[in-house]
Motif scaffolding. Structure first.
Motif, PDB file in Angstrom:
ATOM      1  N   LYS A 287      -5.738   1.042 -19.332  1.00 31.15           N
ATOM      2  CA  LYS A 287      -4.297   1.311 -19.390  1.00 31.15           C
ATOM      3  C   LYS A 287      -3.815   2.361 -18.389  1.00 31.15           C
ATOM      4  O   LYS A 287      -2.728   2.218 -17.831  1.00 31.15           O
ATOM      5  N   PRO A 288      -4.578   3.446 -18.124  1.00 27.69           N
ATOM      6  CA  PRO A 288      -4.078   4.446 -17.177  1.00 27.69           C
ATOM      7  C   PRO A 288      -3.833   3.909 -15.773  1.00 27.69           C
ATOM      8  O   PRO A 288      -3.080   4.507 -15.004  1.00 27.69           O
ATOM      9  N   LEU A 289      -4.465   2.798 -15.421  1.00 24.21           N
ATOM     10  CA  LEU A 289      -4.242   2.211 -14.105  1.00 24.21           C
ATOM     11  C   LEU A 289      -2.778   1.858 -13.887  1.00 24.21           C
ATOM     12  O   LEU A 289      -2.279   1.874 -12.757  1.00 24.21           O
ATOM     13  N   SER A 290      -2.072   1.563 -14.972  1.00 26.39           N
ATOM     14  CA  SER A 290      -0.688   1.110 -14.852  1.00 26.39           C
ATOM     15  C   SER A 290       0.265   2.222 -14.419  1.00 26.39           C
ATOM     16  O   SER A 290       1.393   1.939 -14.012  1.00 26.39           O
ATOM     17  N   ILE A 291      -0.150   3.501 -14.498  1.00 22.53           N
ATOM     18  CA  ILE A 291       0.757   4.600 -14.141  1.00 22.53           C
ATOM     19  C   ILE A 291       1.167   4.516 -12.680  1.00 22.53           C
ATOM     20  O   ILE A 291       2.349   4.532 -12.338  1.00 22.53           O
ATOM     21  N   VAL A 292       0.161   4.424 -11.796  1.00 26.89           N
ATOM     22  CA  VAL A 292       0.445   4.393 -10.357  1.00 26.89           C
ATOM     23  C   VAL A 292       1.265   3.160 -10.007  1.00 26.89           C
ATOM     24  O   VAL A 292       2.233   3.230  -9.242  1.00 26.89           O
ATOM     25  N   ILE A 293       0.889   2.016 -10.589  1.00 27.91           N
ATOM     26  CA  ILE A 293       1.602   0.766 -10.291  1.00 27.91           C
ATOM     27  C   ILE A 293       3.044   0.856 -10.765  1.00 27.91           C
ATOM     28  O   ILE A 293       3.987   0.526 -10.031  1.00 27.91           O
ATOM     29  N   ALA A 294       3.254   1.329 -11.994  1.00 27.94           N
ATOM     30  CA  ALA A 294       4.598   1.388 -12.564  1.00 27.94           C
ATOM     31  C   ALA A 294       5.468   2.392 -11.830  1.00 27.94           C
ATOM     32  O   ALA A 294       6.649   2.135 -11.560  1.00 27.94           O
ATOM     33  N   THR A 295       4.909   3.535 -11.490  1.00 28.22           N
ATOM     34  CA  THR A 295       5.687   4.551 -10.787  1.00 28.22           C
ATOM     35  C   THR A 295       6.167   4.028  -9.443  1.00 28.22           C
ATOM     36  O   THR A 295       7.345   4.175  -9.087  1.00 28.22           O
ATOM     37  N   SER A 296       5.264   3.399  -8.701  1.00 31.52           N
ATOM     38  CA  SER A 296       5.634   2.868  -7.381  1.00 31.52           C
ATOM     39  C   SER A 296       6.687   1.779  -7.493  1.00 31.52           C
ATOM     40  O   SER A 296       7.706   1.798  -6.781  1.00 31.52           O
ATOM     41  N   MET A 297       6.473   0.823  -8.402  1.00 30.51           N
ATOM     42  CA  MET A 297       7.404  -0.294  -8.533  1.00 30.51           C
ATOM     43  C   MET A 297       8.755   0.156  -9.076  1.00 30.51           C
ATOM     44  O   MET A 297       9.805  -0.366  -8.671  1.00 30.51           O
ATOM     45  N   SER A 298       8.774   1.122 -10.003  1.00 30.30           N
ATOM     46  CA  SER A 298      10.035   1.595 -10.576  1.00 30.30           C
ATOM     47  C   SER A 298      10.882   2.299  -9.527  1.00 30.30           C
ATOM     48  O   SER A 298      12.097   2.114  -9.459  1.00 30.30           O
ATOM     49  N   VAL A 299      10.235   3.136  -8.702  1.00 25.61           N
ATOM     50  CA  VAL A 299      10.978   3.864  -7.671  1.00 25.61           C
ATOM     51  C   VAL A 299      11.462   2.917  -6.580  1.00 25.61           C
ATOM     52  O   VAL A 299      12.597   2.999  -6.114  1.00 25.61           O
ATOM     53  N   ILE A 300      10.605   1.954  -6.190  1.00 24.68           N
ATOM     54  CA  ILE A 300      10.950   1.060  -5.085  1.00 24.68           C
ATOM     55  C   ILE A 300      11.988   0.022  -5.497  1.00 24.68           C
ATOM     56  O   ILE A 300      13.006  -0.182  -4.814  1.00 24.68           O
ATOM     57  N   PHE A 301      11.754  -0.660  -6.636  1.00 30.49           N
ATOM     58  CA  PHE A 301      12.586  -1.801  -7.006  1.00 30.49           C
ATOM     59  C   PHE A 301      13.742  -1.445  -7.943  1.00 30.49           C
ATOM     60  O   PHE A 301      14.775  -2.123  -7.916  1.00 30.49           O
ATOM     61  N   LEU A 302      13.582  -0.417  -8.780  1.00 35.40           N
ATOM     62  CA  LEU A 302      14.626  -0.072  -9.745  1.00 35.40           C
ATOM     63  C   LEU A 302      15.376   1.207  -9.386  1.00 35.40           C
ATOM     64  O   LEU A 302      16.405   1.499  -9.984  1.00 35.40           O
ATOM     65  N   GLY A 303      14.864   1.972  -8.439  1.00 32.64           N
ATOM     66  CA  GLY A 303      15.523   3.224  -8.084  1.00 32.64           C
ATOM     67  C   GLY A 303      15.339   4.313  -9.120  1.00 32.64           C
ATOM     68  O   GLY A 303      16.106   5.271  -9.169  1.00 32.64           O
ATOM     69  N   ASP A 304      14.322   4.201  -9.983  1.00 25.04           N
ATOM     70  CA  ASP A 304      14.075   5.231 -10.994  1.00 25.04           C
ATOM     71  C   ASP A 304      13.687   6.542 -10.333  1.00 25.04           C
ATOM     72  O   ASP A 304      12.972   6.562  -9.319  1.00 25.04           O
ATOM     73  N   ALA A 305      14.130   7.643 -10.918  1.00 18.43           N
ATOM     74  CA  ALA A 305      13.734   8.963 -10.446  1.00 18.43           C
ATOM     75  C   ALA A 305      12.405   9.354 -11.076  1.00 18.43           C
ATOM     76  O   ALA A 305      12.118   9.007 -12.216  1.00 18.43           O
ATOM     77  N   LEU A 306      11.583  10.076 -10.312  1.00 18.12           N
ATOM     78  CA  LEU A 306      10.296  10.551 -10.804  1.00 18.12           C
ATOM     79  C   LEU A 306      10.463  11.994 -11.270  1.00 18.12           C
ATOM     80  O   LEU A 306      10.869  12.861 -10.498  1.00 18.12           O
ATOM     81  N   HIS A 307      10.153  12.245 -12.544  1.00 18.20           N
ATOM     82  CA  HIS A 307      10.369  13.554 -13.138  1.00 18.20           C
ATOM     83  C   HIS A 307       9.066  14.345 -13.227  1.00 18.20           C
ATOM     84  O   HIS A 307       7.976  13.777 -13.362  1.00 18.20           O
ATOM     85  N   PHE A 308       9.213  15.669 -13.173  1.00 16.25           N
ATOM     86  CA  PHE A 308       8.065  16.571 -13.188  1.00 16.25           C
ATOM     87  C   PHE A 308       7.268  16.435 -14.480  1.00 16.25           C
ATOM     88  O   PHE A 308       6.038  16.447 -14.472  1.00 16.25           O
ATOM     89  N   GLY A 309       7.956  16.298 -15.625  1.00 14.23           N
ATOM     90  CA  GLY A 309       7.276  16.169 -16.907  1.00 14.23           C
ATOM     91  C   GLY A 309       6.410  14.926 -16.974  1.00 14.23           C
ATOM     92  O   GLY A 309       5.324  14.942 -17.571  1.00 14.23           O
ATOM     93  N   THR A 310       6.877  13.838 -16.356  1.00 15.92           N
ATOM     94  CA  THR A 310       6.095  12.606 -16.339  1.00 15.92           C
ATOM     95  C   THR A 310       4.808  12.781 -15.545  1.00 15.92           C
ATOM     96  O   THR A 310       3.736  12.312 -15.954  1.00 15.92           O
ATOM     97  N   VAL A 311       4.899  13.479 -14.412  1.00 20.37           N
ATOM     98  CA  VAL A 311       3.714  13.701 -13.580  1.00 20.37           C
ATOM     99  C   VAL A 311       2.701  14.586 -14.298  1.00 20.37           C
ATOM    100  O   VAL A 311       1.506  14.282 -14.348  1.00 20.37           O
TER     101      VAL A 311
END
Length: 366
Positions: A287-311
Protein backbone atom coordinates in the motif's frame (compact mmCIF):
# COMPACT_ATOMS: atom_id res chain seq x y z
CA UNK A 1 13.52 -24.51 -8.91
CA UNK A 2 14.20 -21.07 -10.46
CA UNK A 3 10.87 -21.14 -12.26
CA UNK A 4 9.14 -22.10 -9.02
CA UNK A 5 10.81 -19.20 -7.14
CA UNK A 6 9.79 -16.82 -9.92
CA UNK A 7 6.17 -17.90 -9.59
CA UNK A 8 6.22 -17.57 -5.81
CA UNK A 9 8.17 -14.30 -5.54
CA UNK A 10 8.62 -12.28 -8.72
CA UNK A 11 5.15 -12.75 -10.22
CA UNK A 12 3.23 -11.81 -7.02
CA UNK A 13 5.50 -8.78 -6.49
CA UNK A 14 4.95 -7.53 -10.07
CA UNK A 15 1.20 -8.14 -9.84
CA UNK A 16 0.86 -6.22 -6.56
CA UNK A 17 2.83 -3.24 -7.87
CA UNK A 18 0.67 -3.13 -11.01
CA UNK A 19 -2.53 -3.31 -8.97
CA UNK A 20 -1.45 -0.40 -6.76
CA UNK A 21 -0.82 1.72 -9.86
CA UNK A 22 -4.27 0.94 -11.27
CA UNK A 23 -5.96 1.62 -7.90
CA UNK A 24 -4.45 5.09 -7.70
CA UNK A 25 -5.66 5.68 -11.25
CA UNK A 26 -9.20 4.83 -10.09
CA UNK A 27 -8.96 7.40 -7.29
CA UNK A 28 -7.73 10.15 -9.60
CA UNK A 29 -10.41 9.42 -12.22
CA UNK A 30 -13.11 9.30 -9.53
CA UNK A 31 -11.98 12.66 -8.16
CA UNK A 32 -12.14 14.17 -11.65
CA UNK A 33 -15.56 12.59 -12.31
CA UNK A 34 -17.08 13.95 -9.06
CA UNK A 35 -16.00 17.43 -10.12
CA UNK A 36 -18.14 16.80 -13.22
CA UNK A 37 -21.11 15.99 -10.97
CA UNK A 38 -20.93 12.20 -10.71
CA UNK A 39 -22.64 10.85 -7.60
CA UNK A 40 -20.40 8.44 -5.74
CA UNK A 41 -23.42 6.22 -4.97
CA UNK A 42 -23.94 5.84 -8.71
CA UNK A 43 -20.23 5.27 -9.21
CA UNK A 44 -20.12 2.39 -6.69
CA UNK A 45 -23.25 0.61 -7.97
CA UNK A 46 -22.18 0.83 -11.62
CA UNK A 47 -18.61 -0.29 -10.80
CA UNK A 48 -19.88 -3.47 -9.13
CA UNK A 49 -22.19 -4.15 -12.09
CA UNK A 50 -19.42 -3.65 -14.68
CA UNK A 51 -17.00 -5.95 -12.84
CA UNK A 52 -19.71 -8.63 -12.51
CA UNK A 53 -20.35 -8.53 -16.26
CA UNK A 54 -16.62 -8.61 -17.07
CA UNK A 55 -16.03 -11.66 -14.84
CA UNK A 56 -19.15 -13.40 -16.18
CA UNK A 57 -17.59 -13.87 -19.63
CA UNK A 58 -14.74 -16.30 -18.69
CA UNK A 59 -16.70 -17.89 -15.84
CA UNK A 60 -18.07 -20.96 -17.75
CA UNK A 61 -14.54 -21.94 -18.79
CA UNK A 62 -13.27 -21.85 -15.20
CA UNK A 63 -16.33 -23.66 -13.86
CA UNK A 64 -15.68 -26.48 -16.32
CA UNK A 65 -12.04 -26.70 -15.17
CA UNK A 66 -13.02 -26.60 -11.47
CA UNK A 67 -15.19 -29.70 -11.28
CA UNK A 68 -12.96 -31.22 -8.62
CA UNK A 69 -13.62 -28.40 -6.17
CA UNK A 70 -15.80 -28.92 -3.10
CA UNK A 71 -19.47 -27.85 -3.33
CA UNK A 72 -20.53 -24.34 -2.41
CA UNK A 73 -21.92 -24.77 1.09
CA UNK A 74 -24.22 -22.37 2.92
CA UNK A 75 -21.53 -21.10 5.30
CA UNK A 76 -19.23 -20.38 2.36
CA UNK A 77 -21.93 -18.43 0.52
CA UNK A 78 -22.63 -16.50 3.74
CA UNK A 79 -18.93 -15.55 4.01
CA UNK A 80 -18.92 -14.33 0.40
CA UNK A 81 -22.10 -12.33 1.08
CA UNK A 82 -20.37 -10.85 4.13
CA UNK A 83 -17.46 -9.90 1.90
CA UNK A 84 -19.90 -8.09 -0.39
CA UNK A 85 -21.35 -6.13 2.55
CA UNK A 86 -17.89 -5.17 3.81
CA UNK A 87 -16.75 -4.22 0.32
CA UNK A 88 -19.77 -1.94 -0.15
CA UNK A 89 -19.38 -0.24 3.25
CA UNK A 90 -15.64 0.20 2.68
CA UNK A 91 -16.25 1.82 -0.70
CA UNK A 92 -18.99 4.08 0.68
CA UNK A 93 -16.64 5.31 3.39
CA UNK A 94 -13.64 5.47 1.07
CA UNK A 95 -15.17 7.42 -1.78
CA UNK A 96 -17.02 9.79 0.56
CA UNK A 97 -13.74 10.37 2.39
CA UNK A 98 -12.06 10.97 -0.95
CA UNK A 99 -14.67 13.62 -1.78
CA UNK A 100 -13.84 15.44 1.46
CA UNK A 101 -10.07 15.14 1.03
CA UNK A 102 -7.76 14.12 -1.84
CA UNK A 103 -6.15 11.06 -3.44
CA UNK A 104 -2.86 12.00 -1.76
CA UNK A 105 -4.43 11.79 1.71
CA UNK A 106 -6.17 8.54 0.78
CA UNK A 107 -2.93 6.94 -0.40
CA UNK A 108 -1.05 8.18 2.67
CA UNK A 109 -3.63 6.69 5.03
CA UNK A 110 -3.62 3.43 3.09
CA UNK A 111 -0.33 2.72 4.88
CA UNK A 112 -2.52 1.86 7.87
CA UNK A 113 -3.56 -1.34 6.11
CA UNK A 114 -0.33 -3.27 6.90
CA UNK A 115 -0.57 -2.31 10.60
CA UNK A 116 -4.27 -3.20 10.86
CA UNK A 117 -3.71 -6.43 8.92
CA UNK A 118 -0.85 -7.46 11.19
CA UNK A 119 -2.92 -6.79 14.32
CA UNK A 120 -5.91 -8.71 12.99
CA UNK A 121 -3.70 -11.56 11.76
CA UNK A 122 -2.34 -11.93 15.30
CA UNK A 123 -5.88 -11.91 16.70
CA UNK A 124 -6.98 -14.63 14.25
CA UNK A 125 -3.73 -16.58 14.79
CA UNK A 126 -2.50 -16.12 11.23
CA UNK A 127 0.71 -14.48 12.50
CA UNK A 128 2.99 -15.69 15.28
CA UNK A 129 4.35 -13.23 17.84
CA UNK A 130 7.28 -13.82 20.18
CA UNK A 131 7.91 -10.69 22.23
CA UNK A 132 11.60 -11.53 22.67
CA UNK A 133 12.11 -11.94 18.93
CA UNK A 134 13.54 -8.97 17.01
CA UNK A 135 11.22 -9.69 14.07
CA UNK A 136 8.10 -9.53 16.24
CA UNK A 137 9.36 -6.38 17.98
CA UNK A 138 9.93 -4.73 14.59
CA UNK A 139 6.42 -5.62 13.39
CA UNK A 140 4.79 -4.35 16.59
CA UNK A 141 6.83 -1.13 16.60
CA UNK A 142 6.21 -0.60 12.88
CA UNK A 143 2.47 -1.02 13.32
CA UNK A 144 2.45 1.54 16.14
CA UNK A 145 4.50 4.03 14.11
CA UNK A 146 2.14 3.59 11.14
CA UNK A 147 -0.87 4.50 13.28
CA UNK A 148 0.94 7.59 14.64
CA UNK A 149 1.78 8.63 11.08
CA UNK A 150 -1.85 8.25 10.03
CA UNK A 151 -2.96 10.46 12.93
CA UNK A 152 -0.43 13.08 11.80
CA UNK A 153 -1.80 13.07 8.25
CA UNK A 154 -5.42 13.36 9.42
CA UNK A 155 -5.06 15.89 12.24
CA UNK A 156 -2.31 18.12 10.84
CA UNK A 157 -2.69 19.54 7.34
CA UNK A 158 0.00 22.21 7.57
CA UNK A 159 1.05 24.85 5.06
CA UNK A 160 1.13 24.27 1.33
CA UNK A 161 4.62 23.35 0.19
CA UNK A 162 3.83 22.85 -3.49
CA UNK A 163 0.94 23.72 -5.79
CA UNK A 164 0.35 24.44 -9.44
CA UNK A 165 -0.74 27.88 -10.54
CA UNK A 166 -4.31 26.68 -11.00
CA UNK A 167 -4.47 25.12 -7.55
CA UNK A 168 -3.13 28.28 -5.93
CA UNK A 169 -6.09 30.22 -7.28
CA UNK A 170 -8.68 27.65 -6.31
CA UNK A 171 -7.39 26.41 -2.98
CA UNK A 172 -10.78 26.51 -1.17
CA UNK A 173 -12.32 23.99 -3.54
CA UNK A 174 -9.68 22.06 -5.45
CA UNK A 175 -8.73 19.66 -2.67
CA UNK A 176 -12.36 18.72 -2.32
CA UNK A 177 -15.61 19.64 -4.07
CA UNK A 178 -17.11 19.94 -0.59
CA UNK A 179 -14.55 22.49 0.56
CA UNK A 180 -11.15 22.03 2.13
CA UNK A 181 -11.94 23.26 5.64
CA UNK A 182 -10.11 21.56 8.53
CA UNK A 183 -13.39 19.95 9.62
CA UNK A 184 -13.93 18.39 6.19
CA UNK A 185 -10.29 17.28 6.08
CA UNK A 186 -10.62 15.48 9.44
CA UNK A 187 -14.01 14.01 8.47
CA UNK A 188 -12.61 12.76 5.17
CA UNK A 189 -9.57 11.29 6.91
CA UNK A 190 -11.76 9.57 9.50
CA UNK A 191 -13.90 7.96 6.80
CA UNK A 192 -10.76 6.78 5.03
CA UNK A 193 -9.47 5.26 8.27
CA UNK A 194 -12.72 3.29 8.56
CA UNK A 195 -12.25 2.05 5.00
CA UNK A 196 -8.66 1.02 5.67
CA UNK A 197 -9.74 -0.90 8.74
CA UNK A 198 -12.43 -2.78 6.80
CA UNK A 199 -9.98 -3.73 4.04
CA UNK A 200 -7.80 -5.91 6.35
CA UNK A 201 -10.96 -7.51 7.77
CA UNK A 202 -11.91 -8.26 4.16
CA UNK A 203 -8.45 -9.79 3.62
CA UNK A 204 -8.81 -12.04 6.67
CA UNK A 205 -12.27 -13.31 5.70
CA UNK A 206 -11.22 -13.77 2.07
CA UNK A 207 -8.21 -15.82 3.18
CA UNK A 208 -10.49 -18.22 5.07
CA UNK A 209 -12.77 -18.41 2.01
CA UNK A 210 -9.85 -19.31 -0.25
CA UNK A 211 -8.74 -22.08 2.10
CA UNK A 212 -12.23 -23.51 1.89
CA UNK A 213 -12.77 -22.94 -1.85
CA UNK A 214 -9.49 -22.31 -3.81
CA UNK A 215 -10.95 -20.93 -7.05
CA UNK A 216 -10.17 -17.22 -7.34
CA UNK A 217 -12.30 -16.20 -10.30
CA UNK A 218 -15.41 -18.00 -9.04
CA UNK A 219 -15.08 -16.47 -5.56
CA UNK A 220 -14.42 -12.97 -6.95
CA UNK A 221 -17.38 -13.27 -9.34
CA UNK A 222 -19.69 -14.28 -6.50
CA UNK A 223 -18.30 -11.43 -4.38
CA UNK A 224 -19.01 -8.88 -7.12
CA UNK A 225 -22.43 -10.40 -7.77
CA UNK A 226 -23.28 -10.02 -4.06
CA UNK A 227 -21.88 -6.49 -4.15
CA UNK A 228 -24.09 -5.64 -7.13
CA UNK A 229 -27.23 -7.10 -5.54
CA UNK A 230 -26.56 -5.22 -2.28
CA UNK A 231 -25.35 -1.92 -3.70
CA UNK A 232 -28.15 -1.48 -6.27
CA UNK A 233 -31.06 -1.01 -3.78
CA UNK A 234 -28.87 0.72 -1.15
CA UNK A 235 -27.46 3.27 -3.59
CA UNK A 236 -30.89 3.83 -5.16
CA UNK A 237 -32.24 4.72 -1.72
CA UNK A 238 -29.29 7.03 -1.01
CA UNK A 239 -29.33 8.64 -4.46
CA UNK A 240 -32.99 9.22 -5.33
CA UNK A 241 -32.30 11.73 -8.08
CA UNK A 242 -32.90 9.56 -11.15
CA UNK A 243 -31.13 12.00 -13.46
CA UNK A 244 -27.90 11.32 -11.56
CA UNK A 245 -28.02 7.73 -12.82
CA UNK A 246 -27.71 8.90 -16.44
CA UNK A 247 -24.02 8.77 -17.37
CA UNK A 248 -22.51 11.18 -19.86
CA UNK A 249 -19.88 9.88 -22.33
CA UNK A 250 -17.01 11.77 -20.73
CA UNK A 251 -14.66 11.23 -17.79
CA UNK A 252 -17.59 9.92 -15.70
CA UNK A 253 -18.12 6.95 -18.04
CA UNK A 254 -14.37 6.35 -18.28
CA UNK A 255 -14.03 6.32 -14.48
CA UNK A 256 -16.87 3.79 -14.06
CA UNK A 257 -15.55 1.42 -16.75
CA UNK A 258 -11.99 1.75 -15.45
CA UNK A 259 -13.05 1.10 -11.87
CA UNK A 260 -15.26 -1.85 -12.79
CA UNK A 261 -12.53 -3.53 -14.81
CA UNK A 262 -9.38 -2.68 -12.83
CA UNK A 263 -10.49 -1.98 -9.23
CA UNK A 264 -13.46 -4.15 -8.27
CA UNK A 265 -12.53 -6.66 -10.99
CA UNK A 266 -8.84 -7.20 -11.74
CA UNK A 267 -7.52 -5.77 -8.47
CA UNK A 268 -9.85 -7.93 -6.41
CA UNK A 269 -8.89 -10.99 -8.44
CA UNK A 270 -5.13 -10.36 -8.01
CA UNK A 271 -5.52 -9.70 -4.28
CA UNK A 272 -7.52 -12.90 -3.84
CA UNK A 273 -4.87 -14.89 -5.69
CA UNK A 274 -2.15 -13.26 -3.60
CA UNK A 275 -4.02 -13.98 -0.37
CA UNK A 276 -4.08 -17.69 -1.19
CA UNK A 277 -0.43 -17.68 -2.26
CA UNK A 278 1.20 -15.35 0.31
CA UNK A 279 -1.32 -14.47 3.01
CA UNK A 280 -2.94 -11.19 4.12
CA UNK A 281 0.12 -9.46 5.61
CA UNK A 282 2.13 -9.75 2.37
CA UNK A 283 -0.69 -8.24 0.29
CA UNK A 284 -1.07 -5.27 2.63
CA UNK A 285 2.64 -4.39 2.48
CA UNK A 286 2.35 -2.83 -0.98
CA UNK A 287 0.00 0.00 0.00
CA UNK A 288 2.73 2.60 0.72
CA UNK A 289 3.76 2.45 -2.94
CA UNK A 290 0.59 4.35 -3.80
CA UNK A 291 1.77 7.53 -2.00
CA UNK A 292 4.29 8.57 -4.66
CA UNK A 293 1.94 7.61 -7.50
CA UNK A 294 -1.07 9.42 -5.99
CA UNK A 295 0.87 12.55 -5.10
CA UNK A 296 2.29 12.88 -8.60
CA UNK A 297 -1.00 12.19 -10.38
CA UNK A 298 -3.04 14.45 -8.07
CA UNK A 299 -0.71 17.42 -8.55
CA UNK A 300 -0.34 16.90 -12.31
CA UNK A 301 -3.90 15.97 -13.33
CA UNK A 302 -6.10 17.44 -10.56
CA UNK A 303 -4.06 20.45 -9.46
CA UNK A 304 -4.10 19.30 -5.82
CA UNK A 305 -1.81 21.18 -3.45
CA UNK A 306 0.81 19.21 -1.52
CA UNK A 307 0.66 19.97 2.21
CA UNK A 308 3.45 19.73 4.78
CA UNK A 309 1.37 17.55 7.13
CA UNK A 310 0.80 15.00 4.38
CA UNK A 311 4.54 14.74 3.68
CA UNK A 312 5.48 14.41 7.38
CA UNK A 313 2.76 11.83 8.03
CA UNK A 314 3.69 9.88 4.90
CA UNK A 315 7.35 9.72 6.01
CA UNK A 316 6.33 8.45 9.47
CA UNK A 317 3.98 5.93 7.89
CA UNK A 318 6.70 4.71 5.54
CA UNK A 319 9.14 4.21 8.43
CA UNK A 320 6.55 2.09 10.22
CA UNK A 321 5.79 0.22 7.02
CA UNK A 322 9.41 -0.73 6.35
CA UNK A 323 9.84 -1.77 9.98
CA UNK A 324 6.97 -4.24 9.47
CA UNK A 325 8.54 -5.41 6.18
CA UNK A 326 11.92 -5.97 7.87
CA UNK A 327 10.28 -7.93 10.68
CA UNK A 328 8.34 -10.05 8.19
CA UNK A 329 11.47 -10.78 6.12
CA UNK A 330 13.48 -11.63 9.24
CA UNK A 331 10.72 -13.99 10.40
CA UNK A 332 10.65 -15.81 7.05
CA UNK A 333 14.44 -16.11 7.11
CA UNK A 334 14.38 -17.63 10.60
CA UNK A 335 11.61 -20.05 9.64
CA UNK A 336 13.65 -21.27 6.65
CA UNK A 337 16.69 -21.78 8.90
CA UNK A 338 14.56 -23.78 11.34
CA UNK A 339 13.36 -26.04 8.54
CA UNK A 340 16.94 -26.63 7.37
CA UNK A 341 18.09 -27.47 10.91
CA UNK A 342 15.14 -29.83 11.40
CA UNK A 343 16.13 -31.94 8.41
CA UNK A 344 18.14 -35.06 9.39
CA UNK A 345 21.73 -35.30 8.09
CA UNK A 346 22.18 -37.44 5.00
CA UNK A 347 22.90 -41.07 5.79
CA UNK A 348 25.75 -42.39 3.70
CA UNK A 349 24.87 -45.98 4.51
CA UNK A 350 22.54 -47.59 2.05
CA UNK A 351 20.62 -50.75 3.02
CA UNK A 352 21.26 -53.48 0.51
CA UNK A 353 19.58 -56.57 1.89
CA UNK A 354 18.08 -57.79 5.11
CA UNK A 355 19.26 -60.96 6.82
CA UNK A 356 17.05 -63.69 8.14
CA UNK A 357 17.15 -62.30 11.69
CA UNK A 358 15.67 -59.00 10.57
CA UNK A 359 18.97 -57.11 10.62
CA UNK A 360 20.17 -54.90 7.81
CA UNK A 361 23.37 -55.53 5.95
CA UNK A 362 24.76 -52.12 5.01
CA UNK A 363 27.25 -50.85 2.54
CA UNK A 364 29.39 -47.80 3.23
CA UNK A 365 29.31 -45.45 0.22
CA UNK A 366 32.60 -43.90 1.29
Amino acid sequence: MERRNCWKDVVPFTAMVTVECTNVGVQVLFKAATEKGLSYYVFIAYSFAVSTLVLLLPLPFFIQRSRGLPPLKVNLIFKIFLLGVMGLVAQLCGYKGLQYSSPTLSSSLSNLIPAFTFILAIFFRMEKVALRSSSSQAKILGSTISILGALTVVLYKGPTIFSTSSSAKTTPTIDSPLGSTPQNWVLGGSLLVIEFFLVPVWYIVQTTVMKQYPAEIIVVFLYNLCGTLISAPVCLLLEQNLSAWRINPDVTLISILYSGFFSTGLSCLVHTWGLRLKGPVYISLFKPLSIVIATSMSVIFLGDALHFGTVVGAVILSIGFYAVIWGKAKEEELSVDDIVRAQPPPDNKTPLLQNSNGGIITHNNC
